[in-house]
Scaffold this active site. Structure first.
Site, PDB file in Angstrom:
ATOM      1  N   ASN A 107      39.916  39.755  41.177  1.00 54.35           N
ATOM      2  CA  ASN A 107      39.487  41.010  41.807  1.00 54.35           C
ATOM      3  C   ASN A 107      37.997  41.203  41.652  1.00 54.35           C
ATOM      4  OD1 ASN A 107      38.669  43.688  40.240  1.00 54.35           O
ATOM      5  ND2 ASN A 107      39.980  42.507  38.846  1.00 54.35           N
ATOM      6  N   PHE A 111      34.751  49.065  40.592  1.00 50.92           N
ATOM      7  CA  PHE A 111      34.903  50.478  40.175  1.00 50.92           C
ATOM      8  C   PHE A 111      35.076  51.424  41.367  1.00 50.92           C
ATOM      9  CE2 PHE A 111      32.431  50.120  35.831  1.00 50.92           C
ATOM     10  CZ  PHE A 111      33.501  49.418  35.298  1.00 50.92           C
ATOM     11  N   SER A 170      33.459  45.016  32.800  1.00 52.48           N
ATOM     12  CA  SER A 170      33.824  44.636  34.166  1.00 52.48           C
ATOM     13  C   SER A 170      32.773  43.673  34.701  1.00 52.48           C
ATOM     14  CB  SER A 170      33.889  45.851  35.083  1.00 52.48           C
ATOM     15  OG  SER A 170      33.896  45.405  36.431  1.00 52.48           O
ATOM     16  N   ASN A 172      32.286  43.143  37.782  1.00 55.82           N
ATOM     17  CA  ASN A 172      32.047  43.468  39.189  1.00 55.82           C
ATOM     18  C   ASN A 172      30.999  44.541  39.443  1.00 55.82           C
ATOM     19  OD1 ASN A 172      34.018  41.564  40.087  1.00 55.82           O
ATOM     20  ND2 ASN A 172      35.578  42.987  39.349  1.00 55.82           N
ATOM     21  N   THR A 173      30.353  45.013  38.381  1.00 59.95           N
ATOM     22  CA  THR A 173      29.186  45.876  38.527  1.00 59.95           C
ATOM     23  C   THR A 173      28.022  45.061  37.958  1.00 59.95           C
ATOM     24  OG1 THR A 173      30.456  47.926  38.349  1.00 59.95           O
ATOM     25  CG2 THR A 173      28.108  48.059  37.812  1.00 59.95           C
ATOM     26  N   ASN A 235      38.919  42.208  28.914  1.00 59.46           N
ATOM     27  CA  ASN A 235      38.870  42.404  30.366  1.00 59.46           C
ATOM     28  C   ASN A 235      39.109  41.057  31.075  1.00 59.46           C
ATOM     29  OD1 ASN A 235      38.156  43.615  32.948  1.00 59.46           O
ATOM     30  ND2 ASN A 235      37.020  45.132  31.751  1.00 59.46           N
TER      31      ASN A 235
HETATM   32  C1  LIG Z   1      42.895  44.573  40.281  1.00 65.18           C
HETATM   33  C2  LIG Z   1      42.404  44.836  38.895  1.00 65.18           C
HETATM   34  C3  LIG Z   1      41.605  45.934  38.646  1.00 65.18           C
HETATM   35  C4  LIG Z   1      41.145  46.191  37.355  1.00 65.18           C
HETATM   36  N1  LIG Z   1      40.392  47.294  37.120  1.00 65.18           N
HETATM   37  C5  LIG Z   1      39.976  47.565  35.863  1.00 65.18           C
HETATM   38  C6  LIG Z   1      39.235  48.743  35.591  1.00 65.18           C
HETATM   39  O1  LIG Z   1      38.975  49.550  36.471  1.00 65.18           O
HETATM   40  N2  LIG Z   1      38.817  48.949  34.313  1.00 65.18           N
HETATM   41  C7  LIG Z   1      39.117  48.089  33.289  1.00 65.18           C
HETATM   42  O2  LIG Z   1      38.741  48.343  32.145  1.00 65.18           O
HETATM   43  N3  LIG Z   1      39.839  46.976  33.517  1.00 65.18           N
HETATM   44  C8  LIG Z   1      40.277  46.709  34.779  1.00 65.18           C
HETATM   45  N4  LIG Z   1      41.024  45.579  34.997  1.00 65.18           N
HETATM   46  C9  LIG Z   1      41.295  44.645  33.873  1.00 65.18           C
HETATM   47  C10 LIG Z   1      42.661  44.883  33.231  1.00 65.18           C
HETATM   48  O3  LIG Z   1      42.733  46.166  32.659  1.00 65.18           O
HETATM   49  C11 LIG Z   1      42.940  43.832  32.144  1.00 65.18           C
HETATM   50  O4  LIG Z   1      42.014  43.971  31.101  1.00 65.18           O
HETATM   51  C12 LIG Z   1      42.860  42.392  32.663  1.00 65.18           C
HETATM   52  O5  LIG Z   1      43.353  42.317  33.988  1.00 65.18           O
HETATM   53  C13 LIG Z   1      43.626  41.410  31.788  1.00 65.18           C
HETATM   54  O6  LIG Z   1      44.997  41.747  31.714  1.00 65.18           O
HETATM   55  P1  LIG Z   1      46.127  41.074  32.660  1.00 65.18           P
HETATM   56  O7  LIG Z   1      45.945  39.600  32.586  1.00 65.18           O
HETATM   57  O8  LIG Z   1      47.431  41.558  32.099  1.00 65.18           O
HETATM   58  O9  LIG Z   1      45.897  41.611  34.030  1.00 65.18           O
HETATM   59  C14 LIG Z   1      41.489  45.303  36.292  1.00 65.18           C
HETATM   60  C15 LIG Z   1      42.297  44.201  36.551  1.00 65.18           C
HETATM   61  C16 LIG Z   1      42.768  43.948  37.816  1.00 65.18           C
HETATM   62  C17 LIG Z   1      43.645  42.750  38.065  1.00 65.18           C
END
Ligand SMILES: Cc1cc2nc3c(=O)[nH]c(=O)nc-3n(C[C@H](O)[C@H](O)[C@H](O)COP(=O)(O)O)c2cc1C
Length: 344
Positions: A107, A111, A170, A172-173, A235
């Site tokens: 992704n 934000f 993140s 992405n910023t 993250n």
């Molecule tokens: C589509 C998407 C959006 C995410 N948005 C955020 C976010 O806004 N803030 C954040 O701290 N982490 C965000 N994450 C990271 C997740 O909270 C998590 O830390 C990361 O995906 C690893 O866990 P997972 O493998 O179970 O997905 C996002 C992850 C995904 C896949």
């Protein structure tokens, strides 16, 4: 009967972000009370009594639209956000990609969110209801002073948050992750703690998995010195282990199965660097009771997941909880609490 295997092809036939929107819309119509949990799963972190260590990671419910539905599905806690002070659109679409052959997602949302004010009103509306709802805060992309955005977020969201997460990880910023450098991090945390005030909620810090040992040590030192309440590891990753799916070359953060070993390794690094003095929350590639239990044994008090939900559906929290409890008992622990950090 498990319904998700039937529904999944339908959701996967939709563009990923549309499927996500549809899911959240459905869940907002599914109120309910928090699920019940085996008392042996209870964990206390930063003075909060978590009924189960299995939580929903940030990014699923960015705008705090359906926290109660996720609690009803069996999550022991929900982290909403990331929320920035001002609403922002995020990156152009498409920006969310499924990697089915890898059980992963890439992704680059950037934000996207409706801003702190709107989320604060929604959370104020549910005030008094049971269930731990953490609020994850970030900085607007074009903020003149990003560190000030975190203090503003803490101030705005503290009254409606069970805990606050400072998200500086993140990918992405552009430039956000440089806030993990010691001097910037120290200034940021000092400001956040001051903004929280004397009796505000606990503050958690969420870090990236893409850190060298020296970075881990520096972050751990600042986090301990500033006495924050917990670290969330981790993250998404900007690294690219070998992947098979068509979308593998998309830019953004990678999550799900290919992140699992890296996130576990980083968790172990932070355990060593903090000497157990700081509670740890594990995230990254957790998809089963065995995955969750491995993090608990490696020192996590809580776990969170996102990507596995996309592939395994809404019954996953319950399944993880059940399998984790069975593993805990098999290894001779009466409760999850005594299993935390047990594989040292
Ligand atoms: C589509 C998407 C959006 C995410 N948005 C955020 C976010 O806004 N803030 C954040 O701290 N982490 C965000 N994450 C990271 C997740 O909270 C998590 O830390 C990361 O995906 C690893 O866990 P997972 O493998 O179970 O997905 C996002 C992850 C995904 C896949």
């Amino acid at each position: 009967m498990r319904l998700f295997p039937l529904v999944r092809p339908l959701l996967f036939s939709l563009e990923a972000e549309r499927a996500h929107r549809l899911t959240i819309d459905l869940l907002t119509h599914m109120p309910g009370r928090p699920a019940r949990h085996d008392p042996a799963l209870g964990v206390t972190v930063a003075g909060l009594d978590f009924p189960s260590p299995v939580g929903l990671a940030a990014g699923v419910d960015k705008d705090a639209e359906a926290p109660d539905a996720f609690l009803a599905l069996g999550f022991g806690f929900v982290e909403v956000g990331t929320l920035t002070p001002l609403p922002q659109a995020g990156n152009p679409r498409p920006r969310l990609f499924r990697l089915p052959e890898d059980r992963a997602v890439i992704n680059r949302m950037g934000f996207n969110n409706g801003g702190q004010e709107a989320a604060r009103a929604r959370l104020a509306h549910r005030a008094g209801r049971p269930g731990i709802v953490g609020v994850n805060v970030g900085a607007n992309k074009d903020a003149a002073d990003r560190i000030a955005d975190y203090a503003a977020g803490v101030r705005a969201m503290a009254p409606v948050a069970s805990y606050l997460t400072i998200n500086i990880s993140s990918p992405n910023t552009p430039g956000l992750r440089t806030l993990q450098e010691a001097a910037a991090l120290d200034e940021l945390l000092a400001g956040a703690i001051e903004a929280r005030g004397a009796d505000g909620p606990p503050i958690f810090l969420k870090v990236a998995p893409d850190l060298a040992t020296a970075d881990v040590d520096a972050i751990a030192r600042v986090a301990l010195d500033r006495r924050i309440d917990a670290l969330i590891v981790s993250n998404t990753t900007i690294s690219r282990p070998p992947l098979r799916s068509a979308a593998r070359d998309e830019a953004g953060g990678l999550s799900g199965a290919p992140l699992r070993d890296l996130a576990l390794e980083r968790l172990r690094d932070f355990r060593r660097a903090t000497g157990g003095a700081l509670p740890l929350v594990a995230a990254g590639g957790i998809a089963s009771g065995a995955d969750a239990y491995a993090r608990i044994k490696a020192g996590a008090s809580l776990v969170q997941l996102y990507t596995a939900l996309i592939f395994h559906g809404p019954g996953l929290a319950r399944r993880i909880e059940k399998d984790m409890m069975a593993l805990t008992k098999t290894e001779g622990h009466q409760s999850i609490r005594t299993a935390i950090g047990s594989d040292r």
